[in-house]
Design a protein around this motif. Structure first.
Motif, PDB file in Angstrom:
ATOM      1  N   ASN A 111      19.805  -6.340  29.844  1.00  0.00           N
ATOM      2  CA  ASN A 111      18.866  -7.124  30.653  1.00  0.00           C
ATOM      3  C   ASN A 111      18.954  -8.612  30.350  1.00  0.00           C
ATOM      4  O   ASN A 111      18.892  -9.446  31.254  1.00  0.00           O
ATOM      5  CB  ASN A 111      17.436  -6.600  30.511  1.00  0.00           C
ATOM      6  CG  ASN A 111      16.901  -6.708  29.098  1.00  0.00           C
ATOM      7  OD1 ASN A 111      17.637  -6.640  28.125  1.00  0.00           O
ATOM      8  ND2 ASN A 111      15.596  -6.843  28.991  1.00  0.00           N
ATOM      9  N   VAL A 112      19.139  -8.965  29.088  1.00  0.00           N
ATOM     10  CA  VAL A 112      19.283 -10.372  28.720  1.00  0.00           C
ATOM     11  C   VAL A 112      20.642 -10.901  29.181  1.00  0.00           C
ATOM     12  O   VAL A 112      20.754 -12.039  29.637  1.00  0.00           O
ATOM     13  CB  VAL A 112      19.094 -10.561  27.197  1.00  0.00           C
ATOM     14  CG1 VAL A 112      19.332 -11.998  26.782  1.00  0.00           C
ATOM     15  CG2 VAL A 112      17.704 -10.107  26.784  1.00  0.00           C
ATOM     16  N   ALA A 113      21.665 -10.067  29.101  1.00  0.00           N
ATOM     17  CA  ALA A 113      22.993 -10.459  29.582  1.00  0.00           C
ATOM     18  C   ALA A 113      22.948 -10.802  31.066  1.00  0.00           C
ATOM     19  O   ALA A 113      23.533 -11.798  31.505  1.00  0.00           O
ATOM     20  CB  ALA A 113      23.995  -9.332  29.331  1.00  0.00           C
ATOM     21  N   ALA A 114      22.237  -9.998  31.831  1.00  0.00           N
ATOM     22  CA  ALA A 114      22.112 -10.244  33.270  1.00  0.00           C
ATOM     23  C   ALA A 114      21.400 -11.570  33.535  1.00  0.00           C
ATOM     24  O   ALA A 114      21.830 -12.354  34.387  1.00  0.00           O
ATOM     25  CB  ALA A 114      21.371  -9.083  33.939  1.00  0.00           C
ATOM     26  N   ALA A 156      21.259 -14.158  31.505  1.00  0.00           N
ATOM     27  CA  ALA A 156      22.126 -15.246  31.044  1.00  0.00           C
ATOM     28  C   ALA A 156      23.225 -15.557  32.054  1.00  0.00           C
ATOM     29  O   ALA A 156      23.583 -16.717  32.254  1.00  0.00           O
ATOM     30  CB  ALA A 156      22.737 -14.888  29.698  1.00  0.00           C
ATOM     31  N   ALA A 157      23.753 -14.525  32.697  1.00  0.00           N
ATOM     32  CA  ALA A 157      24.840 -14.712  33.667  1.00  0.00           C
ATOM     33  C   ALA A 157      24.324 -14.977  35.073  1.00  0.00           C
ATOM     34  O   ALA A 157      25.098 -15.319  35.960  1.00  0.00           O
ATOM     35  CB  ALA A 157      25.752 -13.488  33.664  1.00  0.00           C
ATOM     36  N   GLY A 158      23.026 -14.782  35.295  1.00  0.00           N
ATOM     37  CA  GLY A 158      22.453 -15.004  36.622  1.00  0.00           C
ATOM     38  C   GLY A 158      22.812 -13.930  37.629  1.00  0.00           C
ATOM     39  O   GLY A 158      22.964 -14.205  38.816  1.00  0.00           O
ATOM     40  N   VAL A 159      22.964 -12.703  37.133  1.00  0.00           N
ATOM     41  CA  VAL A 159      23.318 -11.568  37.994  1.00  0.00           C
ATOM     42  C   VAL A 159      22.406 -10.387  37.667  1.00  0.00           C
ATOM     43  O   VAL A 159      21.605 -10.452  36.739  1.00  0.00           O
ATOM     44  CB  VAL A 159      24.801 -11.165  37.802  1.00  0.00           C
ATOM     45  CG1 VAL A 159      25.739 -12.306  38.210  1.00  0.00           C
ATOM     46  CG2 VAL A 159      25.073 -10.734  36.375  1.00  0.00           C
ATOM     47  N   SER A 160      22.566  -9.303  38.406  1.00  0.00           N
ATOM     48  CA  SER A 160      21.768  -8.102  38.142  1.00  0.00           C
ATOM     49  C   SER A 160      22.388  -7.283  37.013  1.00  0.00           C
ATOM     50  O   SER A 160      23.555  -7.468  36.656  1.00  0.00           O
ATOM     51  CB  SER A 160      21.692  -7.236  39.406  1.00  0.00           C
ATOM     52  OG  SER A 160      22.967  -6.673  39.684  1.00  0.00           O
ATOM     53  N   ASP A 198      28.214 -10.264  24.204  1.00  0.00           N
ATOM     54  CA  ASP A 198      28.311 -11.535  23.493  1.00  0.00           C
ATOM     55  C   ASP A 198      27.752 -12.646  24.377  1.00  0.00           C
ATOM     56  O   ASP A 198      28.265 -12.916  25.460  1.00  0.00           O
ATOM     57  CB  ASP A 198      29.776 -11.804  23.154  1.00  0.00           C
ATOM     58  CG  ASP A 198      29.991 -13.055  22.339  1.00  0.00           C
ATOM     59  OD1 ASP A 198      29.051 -13.859  22.179  1.00  0.00           O
ATOM     60  OD2 ASP A 198      31.122 -13.235  21.854  1.00  0.00           O
ATOM     61  N   ILE A 199      26.707 -13.312  23.919  1.00  0.00           N
ATOM     62  CA  ILE A 199      26.056 -14.366  24.694  1.00  0.00           C
ATOM     63  C   ILE A 199      27.021 -15.525  24.974  1.00  0.00           C
ATOM     64  O   ILE A 199      26.960 -16.145  26.035  1.00  0.00           O
ATOM     65  CB  ILE A 199      24.746 -14.848  24.021  1.00  0.00           C
ATOM     66  CG1 ILE A 199      23.914 -15.695  24.986  1.00  0.00           C
ATOM     67  CG2 ILE A 199      25.033 -15.595  22.751  1.00  0.00           C
ATOM     68  CD1 ILE A 199      23.308 -14.934  26.121  1.00  0.00           C
ATOM     69  N   ASP A 200      27.940 -15.808  24.065  1.00  0.00           N
ATOM     70  CA  ASP A 200      28.918 -16.875  24.301  1.00  0.00           C
ATOM     71  C   ASP A 200      29.862 -16.521  25.455  1.00  0.00           C
ATOM     72  O   ASP A 200      30.190 -17.371  26.287  1.00  0.00           O
ATOM     73  CB  ASP A 200      29.724 -17.169  23.037  1.00  0.00           C
ATOM     74  CG  ASP A 200      28.898 -17.832  21.947  1.00  0.00           C
ATOM     75  OD1 ASP A 200      27.787 -18.331  22.250  1.00  0.00           O
ATOM     76  OD2 ASP A 200      29.357 -17.857  20.800  1.00  0.00           O
ATOM     77  N   GLU A 201      30.293 -15.273  25.516  1.00  0.00           N
ATOM     78  CA  GLU A 201      31.146 -14.816  26.616  1.00  0.00           C
ATOM     79  C   GLU A 201      30.390 -14.917  27.950  1.00  0.00           C
ATOM     80  O   GLU A 201      30.942 -15.363  28.953  1.00  0.00           O
ATOM     81  CB  GLU A 201      31.603 -13.381  26.354  1.00  0.00           C
ATOM     82  CG  GLU A 201      32.570 -12.850  27.386  1.00  0.00           C
ATOM     83  CD  GLU A 201      33.038 -11.431  27.088  1.00  0.00           C
ATOM     84  OE1 GLU A 201      33.954 -10.986  27.781  1.00  0.00           O
ATOM     85  OE2 GLU A 201      32.478 -10.769  26.183  1.00  0.00           O
ATOM     86  N   LEU A 202      29.136 -14.531  27.949  1.00  0.00           N
ATOM     87  CA  LEU A 202      28.322 -14.599  29.164  1.00  0.00           C
ATOM     88  C   LEU A 202      28.089 -16.040  29.609  1.00  0.00           C
ATOM     89  O   LEU A 202      28.115 -16.340  30.806  1.00  0.00           O
ATOM     90  CB  LEU A 202      26.980 -13.907  28.934  1.00  0.00           C
ATOM     91  CG  LEU A 202      27.090 -12.407  28.708  1.00  0.00           C
ATOM     92  CD1 LEU A 202      25.840 -11.884  28.036  1.00  0.00           C
ATOM     93  CD2 LEU A 202      27.363 -11.691  30.012  1.00  0.00           C
ATOM     94  N   THR A 203      27.888 -16.930  28.656  1.00  0.00           N
ATOM     95  CA  THR A 203      27.700 -18.344  28.977  1.00  0.00           C
ATOM     96  C   THR A 203      28.938 -18.902  29.659  1.00  0.00           C
ATOM     97  O   THR A 203      28.832 -19.633  30.655  1.00  0.00           O
ATOM     98  CB  THR A 203      27.382 -19.145  27.697  1.00  0.00           C
ATOM     99  OG1 THR A 203      26.202 -18.602  27.111  1.00  0.00           O
ATOM    100  CG2 THR A 203      27.177 -20.613  27.997  1.00  0.00           C
ATOM    101  N   GLN A 204      30.107 -18.554  29.159  1.00  0.00           N
ATOM    102  CA  GLN A 204      31.356 -19.016  29.775  1.00  0.00           C
ATOM    103  C   GLN A 204      31.497 -18.498  31.206  1.00  0.00           C
ATOM    104  O   GLN A 204      31.901 -19.233  32.106  1.00  0.00           O
ATOM    105  CB  GLN A 204      32.562 -18.578  28.936  1.00  0.00           C
ATOM    106  CG  GLN A 204      32.649 -19.278  27.608  1.00  0.00           C
ATOM    107  CD  GLN A 204      32.742 -20.796  27.772  1.00  0.00           C
ATOM    108  OE1 GLN A 204      33.502 -21.295  28.599  1.00  0.00           O
ATOM    109  NE2 GLN A 204      31.951 -21.511  27.004  1.00  0.00           N
TER     110      GLN A 204
END
Length: 60
Positions: A13-16, A18-22, A47-53
């Protein structure tokens, strides 16, 4: 590939967010090999860094 430090891993849920997706999109990206899933069965982490990229690339 080595596992990122624990403090950089976030649940689906946090990954979604962070990436601005579902959350469904996060799961699709995993199945397509776009992002790396960490964790154990029933507990996906990313990985939050991967999602940020990814999020930064999507903004261009």
């Amino acid at each position: 590939m080595t596992r990122p430090p624990r403090h950089r891993l976030v649940p689906t849920n946090v990954a979604a967010l962070a990436a601005g997706v579902s959350e469904a999109t996060i799961r699709k990206w995993v199945s397509r090999g776009k992002i790396t899933r960490y964790g154990r069965p029933g507990r996906s982490e990313f990985d939050i860094d991967e999602l940020t990229q990814i999020a930064l690339r999507r903004q261009r």
